[in-house]
Design a protein around this motif. Sequence first.
Motif, PDB file in Angstrom:
ATOM      1  N   ALA A 164       0.819  -1.222   0.000  1.00 27.51           N
ATOM      2  CA  ALA A 164       0.000   0.000   0.000  1.00 27.51           C
ATOM      3  C   ALA A 164       0.849   1.267   0.000  1.00 27.51           C
ATOM      4  CB  ALA A 164      -0.938  -0.001   1.210  1.00 27.51           C
ATOM      5  N   TYR A 186      -7.396  -2.897   0.627  1.00 30.33           N
ATOM      6  CA  TYR A 186      -6.027  -3.329   0.307  1.00 30.33           C
ATOM      7  C   TYR A 186      -5.442  -2.386  -0.736  1.00 30.33           C
ATOM      8  CZ  TYR A 186      -8.738  -5.701  -3.383  1.00 30.33           C
ATOM      9  OH  TYR A 186      -9.610  -5.985  -4.405  1.00 30.33           O
ATOM     10  N   SER A 228      -6.702   1.215   0.512  1.00 31.13           N
ATOM     11  CA  SER A 228      -6.639   1.245   1.975  1.00 31.13           C
ATOM     12  C   SER A 228      -6.221   2.624   2.474  1.00 31.13           C
ATOM     13  CB  SER A 228      -5.678   0.177   2.506  1.00 31.13           C
ATOM     14  OG  SER A 228      -4.340   0.517   2.198  1.00 31.13           O
ATOM     15  N   ARG A 282      -8.296   4.657   5.164  1.00 36.95           N
ATOM     16  CA  ARG A 282      -7.736   5.203   6.415  1.00 36.95           C
ATOM     17  C   ARG A 282      -8.170   6.671   6.588  1.00 36.95           C
ATOM     18  NH1 ARG A 282      -3.441   2.938   8.953  1.00 36.95           N
ATOM     19  NH2 ARG A 282      -2.781   1.963   7.004  1.00 36.95           N
ATOM     20  N   ARG A 328      -6.912  -4.024   7.027  1.00 31.83           N
ATOM     21  CA  ARG A 328      -6.139  -3.910   5.796  1.00 31.83           C
ATOM     22  C   ARG A 328      -5.515  -5.255   5.441  1.00 31.83           C
ATOM     23  NH1 ARG A 328      -0.889  -2.351   3.717  1.00 31.83           N
ATOM     24  NH2 ARG A 328       0.014  -1.893   5.747  1.00 31.83           N
TER      25      ARG A 328
END
Lengths: 377, 188
Positions: A143, A282, A286, A290, A307
């Motif tokens: 990520a 993912y 992600s 967040r 995640r």
Amino acid sequence: MSKKVGFLQGNEAAAHGALYAGCKFFAGYPITPSTEVSEVLSIELPKIGGKFIQMEDEIGAMAALLGGALAGQKALTSTSGPGLSLKQELIGYGCIAEIPCVVYNVMRGGPSTGMPTGPSQSDVMCAKWGTHGDHATIALMPASVQETYDMIVRAFNLAEKYRMPVHVLPDEIVAHMRERIEFREPGELEIIDRTAPSVPPSEYKPYDTKFGDVPPLAAFGSGYKFHVTGLNKLPDGFPTTKAEYVQAEEERQVRKVTANIDEIVEFEEFMLDDAEICVVAYGSTSRSARYAVNEAREQGIKVGMFRIKTFWPFPDKQIKALADKVKGFIVPEMNLGMCSLEIERCAQGKAQILGINRVDGEPINPEQILEKMKEVK
Amino acid sequence: MARYELRFSGAGGQGLITAGIILAEAASIHEGKQAVQSQSYGPEARGGASKSEVIIDDVPVDYPKATKVDALLALTQEACDKYSADLKDTGILLYDTDLVTKLPEGGFKKVGFNIINTAKNEVGREIVANIVALGAMIALTGVVSRENGLKAVLSRVPEAFLELNEKAYAAGFEKATAAAKYLSLLHI
């Protein structure tokens, strides 16, 4: 001494991570949006006595990769959707012949040539089921740029430890964005090398299970001679149709992963302790999640994020536990609902599942995820 | 500082991605802030609307793309039309006065000068228009210091072109400062 830092693309970080892991062989065919991996390694590998080969196409590249790996080298290829499709036959060969290697596939729009410069997350099922037959799959989802570097190292470790191809699946956003990165010092990350045979060449069998589920692998050219085939085989590598061998061998190859699932599956839990809603995300998505979770928490919404760092094997146990706890899952992904299917399988109807699905070449933004939270009942 | 979003937009081949990278490096490596640079472009090597985004923050940047843009550079009319919709009312639009003639509606500050012409005729090479624009964006936004911006420029360009790029950066910085001053006078 201060650490060496850089401001790199995910793809550039992948190349440097591979070098850190001890990769000495790259075979590939350039394709947007993964080409920077080839660019960096074509410059860096010759400097350390490694080999870089641009093959005539992706199939040839995958074949060369398996050859390089069997010759004892840590081997990497990079590609994108159309290339991943072409490589499938030989990825299957790598599975059955148990050849450690790393396939770095940058996800762009598809199917077929799709949208070469647009981001996507639609190859997660292709990584698992693109090649035919029963087989175990390991696929990692970075990520960030730093995580891409670190995950390539981990991918090599898993490939070497379990003697199998391992996928790394960044989406185009992670692959092309630039962030500050710290280059790892020697010894900072664990490096695993495949187990070499402890017996002399005359006694060596490439699939000898008396050494466990992952038989030692000799390097071609080191004096050990053995047979490699895509057919079901005996411990010495020669083909067989004997039922008891075929059944046991197929099961052993899948068991290499299923028996070690807790070690292989990595994930991150973010603000999940008291969460009533769980966003499962993912890759670059992600990061949107967040952002959205932080915003939602300020509004008093009890939401967290799970995640996925290891997509295959899927984190079944963790999702099952969450399904008992939360009211609903929100699953944002740049495909039409691939991870959602896995969540449905794990949740078994115990929680609501709401997908956010985009395949228009634009990322899923935090606003969309925030909006979706209102639909959880 | 809070999350700050910049977008460099124009046509493919104008060096906008490079400008974004240099600004992000200035913030991340030379200024010790957190920065992410990303880009979006079509399949063409030249032409087509292209953008490069830089997010700067004191804390790690999660979402790497712009949500509400604080500062937008537009080097073509097409890019200005396509990429100005999410510019904040409190934001800044920097545009090339020769190439962007139809300005978008909005409460944001609009600062323009002949960016490409400056590169071509005053600095001497059109190819450094991106560095002229970068100097101007740094002058207008103050997201990094003038010195750190220059350091990042000089660490990216080949040695033979250091002087040219330094000149381009200074020209952009000064012209934007002058244009902004002129604007604020008008507003008084």
